[in-house]
Scaffold this motif. Structure first.
Motif, PDB file in Angstrom:
ATOM      1  N   MET A  90       0.844  -1.182   0.000  1.00  0.00           N
ATOM      2  CA  MET A  90       0.000   0.000   0.000  1.00  0.00           C
ATOM      3  C   MET A  90       0.884   1.238   0.000  1.00  0.00           C
ATOM      4  SD  MET A  90      -2.743  -1.293   2.776  1.00  0.00           S
ATOM      5  CE  MET A  90      -3.473   0.320   2.917  1.00  0.00           C
ATOM      6  N   SER A  91       0.606   2.134  -0.931  1.00  0.00           N
ATOM      7  CA  SER A  91       1.413   3.344  -1.075  1.00  0.00           C
ATOM      8  C   SER A  91       0.994   4.396  -0.043  1.00  0.00           C
ATOM      9  CB  SER A  91       1.204   3.917  -2.479  1.00  0.00           C
ATOM     10  OG  SER A  91      -0.141   4.384  -2.567  1.00  0.00           O
ATOM     11  N   GLU A  92       1.802   5.453   0.056  1.00  0.00           N
ATOM     12  CA  GLU A  92       1.432   6.583   0.935  1.00  0.00           C
ATOM     13  C   GLU A  92       0.062   7.132   0.535  1.00  0.00           C
ATOM     14  OE1 GLU A  92       2.702   7.669   3.650  1.00  0.00           O
ATOM     15  OE2 GLU A  92       4.749   6.960   3.657  1.00  0.00           O
ATOM     16  N   THR A  93      -0.210   7.191  -0.782  1.00  0.00           N
ATOM     17  CA  THR A  93      -1.491   7.720  -1.245  1.00  0.00           C
ATOM     18  C   THR A  93      -2.637   6.807  -0.806  1.00  0.00           C
ATOM     19  OG1 THR A  93      -0.306   8.548  -3.148  1.00  0.00           O
ATOM     20  CG2 THR A  93      -2.694   8.612  -3.285  1.00  0.00           C
ATOM     21  N   ASP A  94      -2.436   5.491  -0.930  1.00  0.00           N
ATOM     22  CA  ASP A  94      -3.473   4.550  -0.464  1.00  0.00           C
ATOM     23  C   ASP A  94      -3.758   4.794   1.020  1.00  0.00           C
ATOM     24  OD1 ASP A  94      -3.592   3.206  -2.886  1.00  0.00           O
ATOM     25  OD2 ASP A  94      -2.081   1.728  -2.309  1.00  0.00           O
ATOM     26  N   VAL A  95      -2.667   4.878   1.816  1.00  0.00           N
ATOM     27  CA  VAL A  95      -2.826   5.019   3.268  1.00  0.00           C
ATOM     28  C   VAL A  95      -3.561   6.321   3.588  1.00  0.00           C
ATOM     29  CG1 VAL A  95      -1.597   5.264   5.459  1.00  0.00           C
ATOM     30  CG2 VAL A  95      -0.800   3.603   3.778  1.00  0.00           C
ATOM     31  N   ALA A  96      -3.134   7.404   2.927  1.00  0.00           N
ATOM     32  CA  ALA A  96      -3.757   8.706   3.206  1.00  0.00           C
ATOM     33  C   ALA A  96      -5.244   8.684   2.860  1.00  0.00           C
ATOM     34  CB  ALA A  96      -3.044   9.803   2.420  1.00  0.00           C
ATOM     35  N   THR A  97      -5.617   7.913   1.853  1.00  0.00           N
ATOM     36  CA  THR A  97      -7.031   7.828   1.466  1.00  0.00           C
ATOM     37  C   THR A  97      -7.822   6.999   2.482  1.00  0.00           C
ATOM     38  OG1 THR A  97      -6.265   7.810  -0.812  1.00  0.00           O
ATOM     39  CG2 THR A  97      -8.572   7.208  -0.470  1.00  0.00           C
ATOM     40  N   LEU A  98      -7.167   6.001   3.064  1.00  0.00           N
ATOM     41  CA  LEU A  98      -7.896   5.012   3.868  1.00  0.00           C
ATOM     42  C   LEU A  98      -7.972   5.323   5.354  1.00  0.00           C
ATOM     43  CD1 LEU A  98      -6.493   1.856   2.104  1.00  0.00           C
ATOM     44  CD2 LEU A  98      -8.902   2.488   2.230  1.00  0.00           C
ATOM     45  N   VAL A  99      -6.960   6.014   5.914  1.00  0.00           N
ATOM     46  CA  VAL A  99      -6.963   6.178   7.369  1.00  0.00           C
ATOM     47  C   VAL A  99      -7.320   7.607   7.767  1.00  0.00           C
ATOM     48  CG1 VAL A  99      -5.264   4.330   7.706  1.00  0.00           C
ATOM     49  CG2 VAL A  99      -4.492   6.691   7.618  1.00  0.00           C
ATOM     50  N   ASP A 100      -7.987   7.724   8.902  1.00  0.00           N
ATOM     51  CA  ASP A 100      -8.306   9.029   9.461  1.00  0.00           C
ATOM     52  C   ASP A 100      -8.106   8.957  10.971  1.00  0.00           C
ATOM     53  OD1 ASP A 100     -10.447   7.559  10.388  1.00  0.00           O
ATOM     54  OD2 ASP A 100     -11.875   8.398   8.970  1.00  0.00           O
ATOM     55  N   LEU A 101      -8.349  10.078  11.649  1.00  0.00           N
ATOM     56  CA  LEU A 101      -8.061  10.097  13.089  1.00  0.00           C
ATOM     57  C   LEU A 101      -8.924   9.098  13.855  1.00  0.00           C
ATOM     58  CD1 LEU A 101      -6.368  11.416  15.372  1.00  0.00           C
ATOM     59  CD2 LEU A 101      -8.354  12.881  15.777  1.00  0.00           C
ATOM     60  N   ASP A 102     -10.174   8.931  13.448  1.00  0.00           N
ATOM     61  CA  ASP A 102     -11.038   7.976  14.162  1.00  0.00           C
ATOM     62  C   ASP A 102     -10.459   6.571  14.110  1.00  0.00           C
ATOM     63  OD1 ASP A 102     -12.806   9.877  14.919  1.00  0.00           O
ATOM     64  OD2 ASP A 102     -14.240   9.509  13.307  1.00  0.00           O
ATOM     65  N   LEU A 103     -10.006   6.170  12.914  1.00  0.00           N
ATOM     66  CA  LEU A 103      -9.432   4.824  12.778  1.00  0.00           C
ATOM     67  C   LEU A 103      -8.132   4.725  13.588  1.00  0.00           C
ATOM     68  CD1 LEU A 103     -10.020   2.160  11.142  1.00  0.00           C
ATOM     69  CD2 LEU A 103      -8.196   2.905   9.615  1.00  0.00           C
ATOM     70  N   ALA A 104      -7.339   5.800  13.552  1.00  0.00           N
ATOM     71  CA  ALA A 104      -6.062   5.796  14.281  1.00  0.00           C
ATOM     72  C   ALA A 104      -6.305   5.720  15.792  1.00  0.00           C
ATOM     73  CB  ALA A 104      -5.257   7.040  13.920  1.00  0.00           C
ATOM     74  N   LEU A 105      -7.305   6.458  16.273  1.00  0.00           N
ATOM     75  CA  LEU A 105      -7.620   6.405  17.713  1.00  0.00           C
ATOM     76  C   LEU A 105      -8.046   5.002  18.120  1.00  0.00           C
ATOM     77  CD1 LEU A 105      -9.511   9.749  18.383  1.00  0.00           C
ATOM     78  CD2 LEU A 105      -7.638   8.858  19.765  1.00  0.00           C
ATOM     79  N   GLU A 106      -8.905   4.426  17.284  1.00  0.00           N
ATOM     80  CA  GLU A 106      -9.382   3.069  17.576  1.00  0.00           C
ATOM     81  C   GLU A 106      -8.196   2.092  17.599  1.00  0.00           C
ATOM     82  OE1 GLU A 106     -12.203   0.195  15.126  1.00  0.00           O
ATOM     83  OE2 GLU A 106     -12.859   2.276  15.047  1.00  0.00           O
ATOM     84  N   ALA A 107      -7.300   2.210  16.611  1.00  0.00           N
ATOM     85  CA  ALA A 107      -6.169   1.276  16.502  1.00  0.00           C
ATOM     86  C   ALA A 107      -5.187   1.453  17.657  1.00  0.00           C
ATOM     87  CB  ALA A 107      -5.464   1.482  15.160  1.00  0.00           C
ATOM     88  N   VAL A 108      -4.847   2.707  17.999  1.00  0.00           N
ATOM     89  CA  VAL A 108      -3.837   2.878  19.059  1.00  0.00           C
ATOM     90  C   VAL A 108      -4.435   2.560  20.433  1.00  0.00           C
ATOM     91  CG1 VAL A 108      -2.424   4.549  17.762  1.00  0.00           C
ATOM     92  CG2 VAL A 108      -4.049   5.393  19.434  1.00  0.00           C
ATOM     93  N   GLU A 109      -5.697   2.899  20.641  1.00  0.00           N
ATOM     94  CA  GLU A 109      -6.283   2.602  21.963  1.00  0.00           C
ATOM     95  C   GLU A 109      -6.413   1.080  22.149  1.00  0.00           C
ATOM     96  OE1 GLU A 109      -9.683   5.053  22.937  1.00  0.00           O
ATOM     97  OE2 GLU A 109      -8.337   6.748  23.337  1.00  0.00           O
ATOM     98  N   ALA A 110      -6.730   0.355  21.079  1.00  0.00           N
ATOM     99  CA  ALA A 110      -6.829  -1.106  21.176  1.00  0.00           C
ATOM    100  C   ALA A 110      -5.470  -1.697  21.548  1.00  0.00           C
ATOM    101  CB  ALA A 110      -7.328  -1.697  19.861  1.00  0.00           C
ATOM    102  N   VAL A 111      -4.417  -1.190  20.941  1.00  0.00           N
ATOM    103  CA  VAL A 111      -3.097  -1.757  21.218  1.00  0.00           C
ATOM    104  C   VAL A 111      -2.578  -1.296  22.587  1.00  0.00           C
ATOM    105  CG1 VAL A 111      -1.384  -0.191  20.158  1.00  0.00           C
ATOM    106  CG2 VAL A 111      -1.151  -2.631  19.886  1.00  0.00           C
TER     107      VAL A 111
END
Ligand code: NAD
Length: 317
Positions: A1-22
């Motif tokens: 997955m390229s930087e462009t793919d990642v930038a299109t797919l992730v946002d702060l909500d997803l990042a919060l969910e991912a980091v809080e889970a870990v």
């Protein structure tokens, strides 16, 4: 997955969910961060390294590789570069290669935002930020997403570099002022530090009231943004307390004998409601030194979204 793919797919909500889970998985002993490698390679002044780990709860295994290439600016590239490699826990085969620069910026912003969500004093309105480099804009955007701030105060070693922060604050309907360190410390309800300093910037006497500090810049032995007396006065939280005591902001207070590693609580414990959070008038500190598991968790979430949306490229290795 390229930087462009990642930038299109992730946002702060997803990042919060991912980091809080870990964070919760680390707190519960279900995720292990393996020893970090970070070495000067004697070429291009680069600091090369990798961070890896395994989250048995989410079945996420892998490594983030890259580091700091200070001369990259001359090539029009960011100085921090990274790539995430996800490995199948069942077989050891490579599952995915995910561009890591956007991921790193967003997961770091999400970590501080999570600490603000769980530890900021009630009614926090004034946000102070130290630093105006690449990562500072990400931290500011995420903090404004999570908190009801109306005013942003900024300090940077070179004050003329705060325009990008001013533009964000104005776009988000907040007033903005570049200020001195004492003024920032006194007036802010929440403070984010995101510099590459190797000496204390914010002194103990500067910080007044029930403030929350998210200390994000210190991620290596020797770096330092805060007076160790200020750190020792705060109730301290971290993603991984043992790492904070070694290479996070707490390294100095612990090294000088002002506090013990055992006094650093896990933010994951607070999120899981296992550890008490803020008591009303306390000074709290989140020492976010960055754990590779955060990157792996967000890379995995991005991969799942990519599969659903048919993004990324399939490769046979
Ligand atoms: P950058 O190079 O774009 O910006 C550096 C900032 O630090 C600038 O505001 C600069 O003025 C300031 N600065 C540098 N030396 C200083 C000094 N001696 N005194 C005061 N200010 C100084 O870097 P960035 O990408 O914005 O990253 C900032 C820091 O955050 C770095 O130390 C980086 O390693 C760290 N970081 C931590 C995490 C984490 O997970 N905790 C993640 C990403 C970056």
């Amino acid at each position: 997955m390229s930087e462009t793919d990642v930038a299109t797919l992730v946002d702060l909500d997803l990042a919060l969910e991912a980091v809080e889970a870990v964070f919760m998985a680390m707190d519960a002993g279900e995720a292990d961060a393996f020893p970090v490698v970070r070495e000067p390679i004697g070429y291009q002044e680069a600091l090369y390294g990798y961070k890896s780990g395994f989250d048995r709860n989410a079945m996420t295994l892998g490594v983030k590789v890259g580091g700091y290439w200070p001369r990259n600016g001359d090539r029009g590239l960011a100085s921090h570069q990274s790539t995430v490699l996800l490995v199948a826990p069942e077989t050891g085969q490579c599952n995915a290669l995910v561009a890591g620069n956007h991921l790193t910026a967003l997961r770091t912003a999400a970590a501080a935002a999570s600490s603000i969500r769980h530890l900021a004093p009630a009614g926090a309105r004034v946000l102070g930020i130290l630093g105006a480099g690449h990562q500072a804009s990400w931290q500011l955007e995420a903090a404004l997403d999570i908190g009801a701030f109306t005013e942003v105060l900024a300090w940077n070693r070179r004050p003329e570099r705060t325009q990008a922060l001013e533009a964000i604050a104005e776009r988000r309907g907040c007033s903005f002022r570049p200020v001195s360190l004492p003024e920032l410390g006194e007036a802010s309800d929440v403070i984010i530090t995101i510099t590459s300093s190797f000496a204390p910037l914010l002194e103990d006497v500067h910080v007044v009231g029930p403030t929350h500090i998210a200390a994000m810049g210190t991620d290596t032995e020797g770096k330092q943004e805060l007076d160790p007396v200020l750190v020792a006065r705060a109730r301290c939280f971290a993603e991984l307390p043992s790492q904070s005591a070694r290479l996070g902001e707490c390294q100095h207070a612990v090294g000088e004998g002002l506090m013990a590693e055992s006094e650093i609580a896990s933010l994951g414990g607070v999120i899981a409601e296992r550890v008490p959070g803020r008591k009303a008038s306390e000074l709290t500190l989140f020492d976010g030194s960055g754990v590779g598991l955060q990157d792996l968790s967000l890379a995995r979430a991005a991969l799942e979204r990519a599969r659903v949306r048919g993004m990324g490229r399939r490769l046979d290795l």
